[in-house]
Motif scaffolding. Structure first.
Motif, PDB file in Angstrom:
ATOM      1  N   GLN A   1       0.834  -1.182   0.000  1.00 51.37           N
ATOM      2  CA  GLN A   1       0.000   0.000   0.000  1.00 51.37           C
ATOM      3  C   GLN A   1       0.880   1.247   0.000  1.00 51.37           C
ATOM      4  N   VAL A   2       0.572   2.157  -0.887  1.00 54.37           N
ATOM      5  CA  VAL A   2       1.309   3.419  -0.983  1.00 54.37           C
ATOM      6  C   VAL A   2       0.324   4.557  -0.745  1.00 54.37           C
ATOM      7  N   ARG A   3       0.684   5.457   0.137  1.00 56.44           N
ATOM      8  CA  ARG A   3      -0.139   6.643   0.381  1.00 56.44           C
ATOM      9  C   ARG A   3       0.606   7.876  -0.093  1.00 56.44           C
ATOM     10  N   LEU A   4      -0.129   8.772  -0.738  1.00 62.05           N
ATOM     11  CA  LEU A   4       0.469   9.957  -1.339  1.00 62.05           C
ATOM     12  C   LEU A   4      -0.307  11.194  -0.913  1.00 62.05           C
ATOM     13  N   GLU A   5       0.401  12.254  -0.579  1.00 61.17           N
ATOM     14  CA  GLU A   5      -0.247  13.498  -0.180  1.00 61.17           C
ATOM     15  C   GLU A   5       0.461  14.676  -0.818  1.00 61.17           C
ATOM     16  N   GLU A   6      -0.287  15.406  -1.646  1.00 63.08           N
ATOM     17  CA  GLU A   6       0.271  16.548  -2.354  1.00 63.08           C
ATOM     18  C   GLU A   6       0.139  17.835  -1.539  1.00 63.08           C
ATOM     19  N   SER A   7       1.016  18.768  -1.846  1.00 63.91           N
ATOM     20  CA  SER A   7       0.924  20.113  -1.281  1.00 63.91           C
ATOM     21  C   SER A   7       1.647  21.073  -2.218  1.00 63.91           C
ATOM     22  N   GLY A   8       1.439  22.358  -1.999  1.00 71.48           N
ATOM     23  CA  GLY A   8       2.193  23.356  -2.747  1.00 71.48           C
ATOM     24  C   GLY A   8       1.437  24.060  -3.851  1.00 71.48           C
ATOM     25  N   GLY A   9       0.193  23.670  -4.074  1.00 61.53           N
ATOM     26  CA  GLY A   9      -0.574  24.369  -5.096  1.00 61.53           C
ATOM     27  C   GLY A   9      -0.910  25.783  -4.675  1.00 61.53           C
ATOM     28  N   GLY A  10      -1.464  26.542  -5.597  1.00 59.52           N
ATOM     29  CA  GLY A  10      -1.844  27.914  -5.279  1.00 59.52           C
ATOM     30  C   GLY A  10      -2.208  28.676  -6.530  1.00 59.52           C
ATOM     31  N   SER A  11      -2.308  29.995  -6.367  1.00 58.75           N
ATOM     32  CA  SER A  11      -2.655  30.876  -7.474  1.00 58.75           C
ATOM     33  C   SER A  11      -1.486  31.785  -7.797  1.00 58.75           C
ATOM     34  N   VAL A  12      -1.131  31.851  -9.078  1.00 57.11           N
ATOM     35  CA  VAL A  12      -0.043  32.707  -9.534  1.00 57.11           C
ATOM     36  C   VAL A  12      -0.469  33.387 -10.821  1.00 57.11           C
ATOM     37  N   HIS A  13       0.305  34.385 -11.211  1.00 55.03           N
ATOM     38  CA  HIS A  13       0.075  35.033 -12.499  1.00 55.03           C
ATOM     39  C   HIS A  13       0.912  34.365 -13.572  1.00 55.03           C
ATOM     40  N   THR A  14       0.563  34.633 -14.813  1.00 59.09           N
ATOM     41  CA  THR A  14       1.325  34.110 -15.943  1.00 59.09           C
ATOM     42  C   THR A  14       2.806  34.432 -15.778  1.00 59.09           C
ATOM     43  N   GLY A  15       3.638  33.407 -15.999  1.00 57.67           N
ATOM     44  CA  GLY A  15       5.073  33.573 -15.857  1.00 57.67           C
ATOM     45  C   GLY A  15       5.595  33.233 -14.480  1.00 57.67           C
ATOM     46  N   GLY A  16       4.702  33.001 -13.545  1.00 58.58           N
ATOM     47  CA  GLY A  16       5.098  32.676 -12.188  1.00 58.58           C
ATOM     48  C   GLY A  16       5.572  31.238 -12.029  1.00 58.58           C
ATOM     49  N   LEU A  86       4.762  29.586 -15.810  1.00 57.13           N
ATOM     50  CA  LEU A  86       3.405  29.039 -15.830  1.00 57.13           C
ATOM     51  C   LEU A  86       2.484  29.829 -16.742  1.00 57.13           C
ATOM     52  N   LYS A  87       1.570  29.107 -17.355  1.00 59.13           N
ATOM     53  CA  LYS A  87       0.605  29.676 -18.294  1.00 59.13           C
ATOM     54  C   LYS A  87      -0.808  29.381 -17.793  1.00 59.13           C
ATOM     55  N   PRO A  88      -1.782  30.166 -18.216  1.00 64.83           N
ATOM     56  CA  PRO A  88      -3.164  29.885 -17.807  1.00 64.83           C
ATOM     57  C   PRO A  88      -3.602  28.462 -18.147  1.00 64.83           C
ATOM     58  N   GLU A  89      -3.118  27.908 -19.254  1.00 63.05           N
ATOM     59  CA  GLU A  89      -3.494  26.548 -19.625  1.00 63.05           C
ATOM     60  C   GLU A  89      -2.885  25.481 -18.730  1.00 63.05           C
ATOM     61  N   ASP A  90      -2.005  25.871 -17.823  1.00 66.30           N
ATOM     62  CA  ASP A  90      -1.494  24.930 -16.827  1.00 66.30           C
ATOM     63  C   ASP A  90      -2.431  24.797 -15.633  1.00 66.30           C
ATOM     64  N   SER A  91      -3.448  25.631 -15.570  1.00 63.58           N
ATOM     65  CA  SER A  91      -4.391  25.581 -14.453  1.00 63.58           C
ATOM     66  C   SER A  91      -5.116  24.246 -14.434  1.00 63.58           C
ATOM     67  N   ALA A  92      -5.097  23.591 -13.294  1.00 60.27           N
ATOM     68  CA  ALA A  92      -5.718  22.274 -13.161  1.00 60.27           C
ATOM     69  C   ALA A  92      -5.541  21.783 -11.730  1.00 60.27           C
ATOM     70  N   MET A  93      -6.211  20.678 -11.433  1.00 57.40           N
ATOM     71  CA  MET A  93      -5.905  19.949 -10.212  1.00 57.40           C
ATOM     72  C   MET A  93      -4.740  19.028 -10.544  1.00 57.40           C
ATOM     73  N   TYR A  94      -3.703  19.089  -9.731  1.00 57.74           N
ATOM     74  CA  TYR A  94      -2.518  18.274  -9.961  1.00 57.74           C
ATOM     75  C   TYR A  94      -2.483  17.129  -8.951  1.00 57.74           C
ATOM     76  N   THR A 121      -3.768  27.351 -10.069  1.00 56.60           N
ATOM     77  CA  THR A 121      -4.506  28.315 -10.880  1.00 56.60           C
ATOM     78  C   THR A 121      -3.544  29.387 -11.364  1.00 56.60           C
ATOM     79  N   VAL A 122      -3.518  29.574 -12.684  1.00 57.63           N
ATOM     80  CA  VAL A 122      -2.647  30.577 -13.287  1.00 57.63           C
ATOM     81  C   VAL A 122      -3.527  31.603 -13.987  1.00 57.63           C
ATOM     82  N   SER A 123      -3.421  32.832 -13.569  1.00 59.12           N
ATOM     83  CA  SER A 123      -4.241  33.887 -14.154  1.00 59.12           C
ATOM     84  C   SER A 123      -3.400  34.787 -15.049  1.00 59.12           C
ATOM     85  N   SER A 124      -4.043  35.299 -16.083  1.00 58.13           N
ATOM     86  CA  SER A 124      -3.317  36.153 -17.037  1.00 58.13           C
ATOM     87  C   SER A 124      -3.294  37.595 -16.569  1.00 58.13           C
TER      88      SER A 124
END
Length: 124
Positions: A1-16, A86-94, A121-124
């Motif tokens: 059994q493998v358990r995985l926990e993500e962190s580090g997401g957030g909101s940035v502007h294009t190029g961030g 980062l680009k707006p098209e990179d916005s997603a759940m990772y 989330t990447v905003s322009s």
């Protein structure tokens, strides 16, 4: 059994930049591949970056080559995804995922362990 926990997401502007982390617990071996996948609203989940534990081979989606980098810290059992320009098209759940005896490394169905995801989330 493998358990995985993500962190580090957030909101940035294009190029961030953002760095995602995936803390792993349980047992993996050289037979495993670990990686990052994403799913935008209304779209199918897709492979972003994968690391093959046996030989450290990496695979990247064409759209992120040169901008994203996958790495691991074995001592911390943590997988990272460094995302730059980062680009707006990179916005997603990772999602972080692990799979054994993976053949098609960027194909989500090959992975049977998944984290809960972290939103980018990447905003322009």
């Amino acid at each position: 059994q493998v358990r995985l926990e993500e962190s580090g997401g957030g909101s940035v502007h294009t190029g961030g930049s953002l760095r995602l982390s995936c803390a792993a617990s349980g047992t993996t071996s050289a037979d495993y591949s670990v990686g990052w996948f994403r799913q935008a609203s209304g779209r199918e989940r897709e492979g972003v970056a994968v690391l093959v534990l046996r030989d450290d081979t990496t695979y990247y989606h064409d759209s992120v080559k040169g901008r994203f980098s996958i790495s691991q810290d074995n001592a911390k059992n943590t997988l990272y995804l460094e995302m730059n320009s980062l680009k707006p098209e990179d916005s997603a759940m990772y999602y972080c995922a692990a799979g054994r005896y993976v053949a098609d490394h960027l194909r989500p169905i090959e992975y049977n362990y998944w984290g809960q995801g972290t939103q980018v989330t990447v905003s322009s």
